[in-house]
Design an enzyme around this catalytic site. Structure first.
Site, PDB file in Angstrom:
ATOM      1  N   SER A 199       0.846  -1.192   0.000  1.00 37.16           N
ATOM      2  CA  SER A 199       0.000   0.000   0.000  1.00 37.16           C
ATOM      3  C   SER A 199       0.879   1.239   0.000  1.00 37.16           C
ATOM      4  O   SER A 199       2.041   1.203   0.407  1.00 37.16           O
ATOM      5  CB  SER A 199      -0.891   0.020   1.244  1.00 37.16           C
ATOM      6  N   ASP A 200       0.337   2.353  -0.475  1.00 37.67           N
ATOM      7  CA  ASP A 200       0.997   3.618  -0.189  1.00 37.67           C
ATOM      8  C   ASP A 200       0.684   3.952   1.268  1.00 37.67           C
ATOM      9  O   ASP A 200      -0.217   3.360   1.888  1.00 37.67           O
ATOM     10  CB  ASP A 200       0.520   4.714  -1.141  1.00 37.67           C
ATOM     11  N   ALA A 201       1.411   4.899   1.815  1.00 32.92           N
ATOM     12  CA  ALA A 201       1.379   5.134   3.258  1.00 32.92           C
ATOM     13  C   ALA A 201      -0.043   5.318   3.783  1.00 32.92           C
ATOM     14  O   ALA A 201      -0.743   6.248   3.378  1.00 32.92           O
ATOM     15  CB  ALA A 201       2.225   6.358   3.591  1.00 32.92           C
ATOM     16  N   ASN A 202      -0.450   4.410   4.671  1.00 30.92           N
ATOM     17  CA  ASN A 202      -1.729   4.500   5.396  1.00 30.92           C
ATOM     18  C   ASN A 202      -2.965   4.431   4.501  1.00 30.92           C
ATOM     19  O   ASN A 202      -4.079   4.718   4.969  1.00 30.92           O
ATOM     20  CB  ASN A 202      -1.783   5.793   6.224  1.00 30.92           C
ATOM     21  N   ASP A 203      -2.807   4.053   3.243  1.00 34.78           N
ATOM     22  CA  ASP A 203      -3.927   4.155   2.307  1.00 34.78           C
ATOM     23  C   ASP A 203      -4.995   3.088   2.497  1.00 34.78           C
ATOM     24  O   ASP A 203      -6.117   3.260   2.007  1.00 34.78           O
ATOM     25  CB  ASP A 203      -3.415   4.121   0.866  1.00 34.78           C
TER      26      ASP A 203
END
Length: 753
Positions: free
Chosen positions: A305-309
């Site tokens: 995932s991209d950060a916290n997505d």
């Protein structure tokens, strides 16, 4: 009885097998799939979930004054069951200290999880490895300006090696996004606007980082190509905004660089996009992450995932009613690793109690993570050589490579009255001035120019206050004071070299909370145009050195500067390359990887739009771009002639060879980028004006000619037709070859069934 059991065991061993379970996952000679399944079968649910989570080293990973590992209680707790990976460990340390840290950190991870599973350590690499002490290369948009795929591969090969020496294993780079909106603050992280150019740069960068995949288990790192997909097409050029793009454009223009990363370059990882495609959030898009990426393309790596997505599927994108729903959507869509979040995959152990069907998806994700670790050789080779990290990182070869790329990336946009190159035999004073002038630029120029040239320098003012979150422009009163200071200094000179454009704060990533980096216009910020006009009043030649991270509308600069060198953002040796170019030691050979608009109102401006977009212009203004895609001047000149096709009629499965003669008609050696474009005259759907399908950078001595040949293959003619099937349609085509997208020789051919 004990004696009998001993005898039976002895007999089993003697005949070459034993009834006790073997740890196949520790046997390096077994196939990776066998090792993965064996290890997976031994894992508890908690251990599996730990292998699909990642946290940032900023939570408490470091060394004390004795270079011993120090971990916060938070970090220790996160490592109880192992971990998929840790982001950016040791990035603020020297290569030697980073290697010490990462060796100790890896030893701790292995010792403190039951099965001894190592972690992968992850970095990023926008201008080289994003860590202290590594070689700093030009940004991707600068490297793309070289149009030299071999050079780009060698650069990323050096990056991959330097990263592995630090004890790192993966990088969340490169970006395969297509950048067509310069309002977007992350433009310089991409390789430009064109599908084919970006595709070739992505293949070069991924294969370089991974050491042609042969280096993955020891000497190089894995690439995590991002952001899958369509990320840079955000509405309004604003990070985190929606992506509005047609399915046909998505297939034909956005996906090819990612497909090439998977099928041609064997990228080890893929990062999902912050955005959505037609309303479907990328992190919850099964069609994208499983059907297309894995089933259609055969991707065997892992998706992060991209950060916290993943959590944002609930609280930001609002396609999930609860955090649990968000975790379920991402897991079932095909996201294998949750980057940073504590409100997503951390919930899975409890969720499985009420929904055991999730185990299947967890096992699939864990298998892909473990396969990545086996591919990287982490079970056999978890540590790095500290001495080599110290001795090899940022060595002479790497620094020479960074400088070589600078030489080939600088673009000469204007050279009125052939003012360049400068004559170092004349005794003159040159003023080096402007808000993006580096403090050590003068020394670089003095090294190159020799004894006859005297230099004065003055930065004058800064563009911003340097706030990394949301910068503020320097107040006008301070800027005007700086302009006067610059003009006063330049009065004593015979010629002015003016450094203008962007600083690193005026074009950057806009963060989720608090930080801004996108803009609603692309004019040079502050009073930079006014500075140029004031300098021109002195009656002296003004040469502009343009340093920037996004395309700028440089109308005033184009009109009034005597010469323009477009540098984007070069390496740590950029000023030396600029000086050598200005004095003629380097013949500029860079070409634009984007189209330069006159103003933001012209967007979209990319050369490969649908042909019907070029029918009408605007009232009261020019409709053409300020500079076309592929454009770049030289200190010599090139003549194209004798365009020839091997066939003028061919089938949908045929290859046509197209050749052209290129001659250096100037007085010195130079490099030229020969560009091949294809125009589909008519199709079942509206077609682009033209599309880049090939390019080659050649070097010719004065008076030398070379025949350059391209093979026009069926895949170059494919597009998504009316029935949404990718195919070659019979009909008339143009082949165009030249030195830019608007300066070409044209030939024709017909494709029949």
């Amino acid at each position: 009885m004990q004696k009998l059991i001993f005898i039976l065991i002895f007999c089993f061993i003697g005949f070459g097998f034993i009834i006790l379970p073997e740890k196949k996952y520790k046997q390096k000679d077994l196939p990776i799939d066998v090792r993965v399944q064996d290890l997976l079968s031994r894992m508890t649910l908690e251990e599996k979930v730990a292998q699909i989570r990642m946290f940032h080293s900023g939570l408490g990973v470091g060394l004390n004054e004795k270079d011993s590992l120090v971990l916060s209680d938070d970090v220790k707790g996160r490592l109880n069951f192992g971990i998929a990976g840790i982001k950016s460990p040791g990035d603020s340390y020297s290569p030697e200290r980073a290697a010490k840290l990462n060796n100790q950190l890896q030893a701790y991870v292995i010792k403190n999880n039951r099965l001894g599973i190592p972690a992968f350590f992850v970095t990023e690499s926008y201008s080289g490895v994003d860590a202290r002490g590594c070689t700093q290369f030009g940004r991707p948009i600068s490297l793309s300006s070289s149009w030299n795929i071999d050079l780009v591969k060698r650069i990323y090969n050096a990056m991959g090696h330097e990263a592995r020496l630090r004890g790192l294993h993966l990088t969340h780079s490169p970006e395969a996004d297509i950048a067509r909106d310069p309002r977007f603050g992350r433009m310089s992280e991409t390789f430009g606007e064109d599908t084919h150019l970006v595709t070739e740069m992505i293949v070069s960068s991924v294969t370089g980082l991974q050491g042609d995949s042969k280096g993955l288990n020891s000497t190089h790192i894995g690439a995590v190509t991002k952001h899958f997909a369509g990320y840079a097409q955000v509405s309004g050029g604003k990070n985190f905004a929606s992506v509005e793009i047609s399915p046909r454009t998505f297939i034909d223009e956005i996906l090819p660089p990612f497909k090439a990363a998977v099928q041609r370059a064997n990228t080890l990882g893929i990062m999902a996009s912050h955005g959505d495609i037609n309303g479907v959030a990328s992190h919850a898009n099964h069609e994208l992450l499983t059907k297309i990426l894995r089933n259609d393309w055969g991707f065997k790596g892992y998706v992060v995932s991209d950060a916290n997505d993943i959590g944002r599927l609930h609280y930001f994108m609002k396609v999930a009613e609860t955090p649990e729903d968000a975790a379920r959507l991402a897991l079932m869509a095909g996201v294998d690793v949750d980057l940073y979040a504590d409100d997503a995959y951390a919930l899975l152990p409890k969720m499985v109690k009420t929904d055991p069907s999730l185990i299947k998806y967890i096992d699939e994700a864990v298998s892909r993570v473990l396969r990545t670790k086996f591919t990287l050789g982490l079970f056999e080779n978890p540590y790095t050589d500290i001495q080599k990290a110290k001795e090899v990182t940022r060595n002479d070869a790497a620094k020479k490579l960074a400088y070589e790329a600078d030489e080939e990336s600088i673009i000469l946009l204007k050279n009125e009255n052939s003012i360049l190159p400068l004559d170092r035999n004349k005794k003159i004073t040159i003023a080096l001035v402007g808000p993006v002038l580096n403090s050590d630029a003068k020394s670089s120029f003095e090294t190159v120019a020799g004894a006859n040239i005297n230099f004065v320098d003055d930065k004058g003012f800064k563009l911003t206050n340097g706030d990394a979150t949301t910068p503020l422009l320097t107040p006008e009163s301070e800027t005007l004071k700086g302009i006067k200071q610059i003009v006063d200094k330049a009065k004593s000179s015979d010629l002015v070299v003016l450094f203008v454009g962007d600083d690193k704060y005026t074009s950057k990533e806009a963060y989720f909370s608090g930080g801004l980096g996108d803009r609603d216009n692309i004019d040079p910020v502050g009073q930079q145009d006014e500075l140029l006009l004031e300098l021109k009043k002195l009656g002296k030649p003004v040469i502009v050195v343009l340093k920037h991270r996004r395309t700028l509308s440089i109308n005033t600069i184009e009109q009034h500067a005597d010469a323009i060198l477009d540098c984007w953002e070069l390496s740590e040796f950029g000023d030396l390359a600029v000086a050598k170019t200005l004095f003629g030691d380097v013949c500029p050979s860079g070409k634009l990887p984007v189209t330069v608009p006159r103003n933001i109102g012209q967007m979209p401006i990319h050369y490969s739009q649908k042909e019907i977009n070029f029918k009408k212009g605007y009232l009261f203004s020019e409709s053409t771009p300020l500079f076309p895609f592929g454009y770049g001047l030289s200190y010599t000149s090139f003549e194209y002639s004798n365009l020839q096709l091997s066939d003028t009629v061919a089938s949908t499965k045929s290859t046509i060879n197209v050749s052209v003669n290129v001659k250096n008609t100037g007085s010195r050696t130079g490099k030229e980028v020969v560009q091949l474009y294809i125009k589909d005259i008519a199709g079942s759907v509206v077609r682009p004006m033209k599309e880049l399908k090939g390019f080659r950078k050649i070097e010719l001595k004065a008076g030398e000619s070379q025949k350059v040949t391209f093979a026009v293959t069926p895949d170059m003619l494919e597009f998504t037709g009316l029935d949404m099937q990718v195919k070659v349609e019979p009909g008339q085509f143009q082949v165009q070859i030249g030195g830019s997208s608007d300066n070409v020789l044209i030939g024709s051919f017909e494709i029949r069934k």
